[in-house]
Enzyme design. Structure first.
Site, PDB file in Angstrom:
ATOM      1  N   PRO A 155       0.819  -1.224   0.000  1.00 16.25           N
ATOM      2  CA  PRO A 155       0.000   0.000   0.000  1.00 16.25           C
ATOM      3  C   PRO A 155       0.849   1.269   0.000  1.00 16.25           C
ATOM      4  CG  PRO A 155      -0.072  -1.053   2.156  1.00 16.25           C
ATOM      5  CD  PRO A 155       0.623  -2.010   1.232  1.00 16.25           C
ATOM      6  N   TYR A 156       1.989   1.228   0.653  1.00 16.47           N
ATOM      7  CA  TYR A 156       2.916   2.362   0.675  1.00 16.47           C
ATOM      8  C   TYR A 156       3.419   2.649  -0.739  1.00 16.47           C
ATOM      9  CZ  TYR A 156       7.338   4.821   1.838  1.00 16.47           C
ATOM     10  OH  TYR A 156       8.390   5.712   1.917  1.00 16.47           O
ATOM     11  N   VAL A 157       3.858   1.601  -1.431  1.00 18.40           N
ATOM     12  CA  VAL A 157       4.360   1.752  -2.794  1.00 18.40           C
ATOM     13  C   VAL A 157       3.264   2.270  -3.715  1.00 18.40           C
ATOM     14  CG1 VAL A 157       5.175   0.464  -4.813  1.00 18.40           C
ATOM     15  CG2 VAL A 157       6.203   0.045  -2.569  1.00 18.40           C
ATOM     16  N   LYS A 160       2.807   6.035  -2.995  1.00 15.23           N
ATOM     17  CA  LYS A 160       3.970   6.846  -3.373  1.00 15.23           C
ATOM     18  C   LYS A 160       4.196   6.843  -4.885  1.00 15.23           C
ATOM     19  CE  LYS A 160       5.792   8.426   0.569  1.00 15.23           C
ATOM     20  NZ  LYS A 160       6.046   9.863   0.804  1.00 15.23           N
TER      21      LYS A 160
END
Length: 258
Positions: A155-157, A160
């Site tokens: 989810p971070y990737v 971002k």
């Protein structure tokens, strides 16, 4: 003469780590600064530090996962200093999740902090710059993981990578307004937040930095003050006409294979 003499700079997520380092560097280079965060304690402490050093700074309490608070951070900067010349989006959520175990709530949290907040802060900042017909600069702190990243950062990737696309899209859209927008894909950096993450999610001990350094080409992690100097350069006229660039600030080379 400092690189940012007379500039009004907003650092979102600016009370610790990379954001705080950017605030310090901006004040050192002649800017007046506003920093945002959710906790007044660290924010007020940083403002006191910057003021003692002869700078001018204020703390704006804001939860940047909320679009209205992200926009309000810009409004409060403009109310304080009369304008916003530079915006840095450095807030970030790095909690872990894979494709298979990420919940809708975790996914939404990452999108809110890592993409929606920067989007609406940029919207408000560019609106002020365009209304005044004045040039401005924005730097988004992204991540080298946006190119693909580790399986436990899905989810971070995702969020971002969206910020990377937003950086380029907005830079293209507002180049004729003389608003330059760039991003930094930073690599592994020694910050308070990274220390907390390593301990919470990876069971790291007090020597995790030393162990990490042994696995890195240059024998150490990146430092916030180094990133801050780079950000100040991009915010300043010294970086020339560059816009729409997302620079890999890392010691690993994208596409390089051993």
């Amino acid at each position: 003469m400092g690189l940012l003499d007379g500039k009004a700079v907003l650092v979102n997520g600016g009370t610790q780590g990379i954001g705080a380092a950017v605030a310090r560097a901006a004040v050192r280079e002649g800017a007046v600064v506003a920093v945002t965060g959710r906790r007044p304690g660290p924010g007020e402490a940083l403002v006191a530090e910057l003021t003692e050093a002869g700078g001018k700074a204020r703390f704006v309490r804001a939860d940047l996962s909320d679009a209205e608070q992200a926009r309000a951070s810009v409004r409060e900067t403009v109310e304080t200093y009369g304008r916003i010349d530079c915006l840095v989006n450095s807030a970030g959520l790095t909690s872990r999740g894979t494709l298979l175990d990420t919940t809708p709530d975790l996914f939404d949290a990452h999108i809110a902090v890592n993409l929606k907040g920067p989007f609406f802060a940029m919207q408000a900042a560019v609106a002020d710059m365009v209304a005044r017909k004045a040039p401005g600069t924005i730097v988004n702190i992204i991540t080298s993981s946006a190119h693909g990243g580790q399986p436990f950062l899905t989810p971070y990737v995702t969020a971002k990578a969206g910020l990377m696309g937003l950086t380029r899209n907005a830079a293209h859209a507002h180049r004729w307004d003389r608003v330059r927008i760039n991003g930094l894909n930073i690599g592994w950096t020694a910050t308070e937040g990274e220390d907390a993450t390593q301990r919470a999610f990876h069971g790291a001990g007090d020597d995790w930095r030393e162990q990490a350094a042994e696995r890195l080409p240059l024998g150490r992690l990146g430092r916030p003050d180094e990133i801050a100097d780079f950000v100040v350069l991009l915010l300043s006229e010294r970086s020339g006409v560059v816009t729409g660039s997302v620079i890999d600030w890392d010691q690993n080379v994208l596409g390089g294979l051993d």
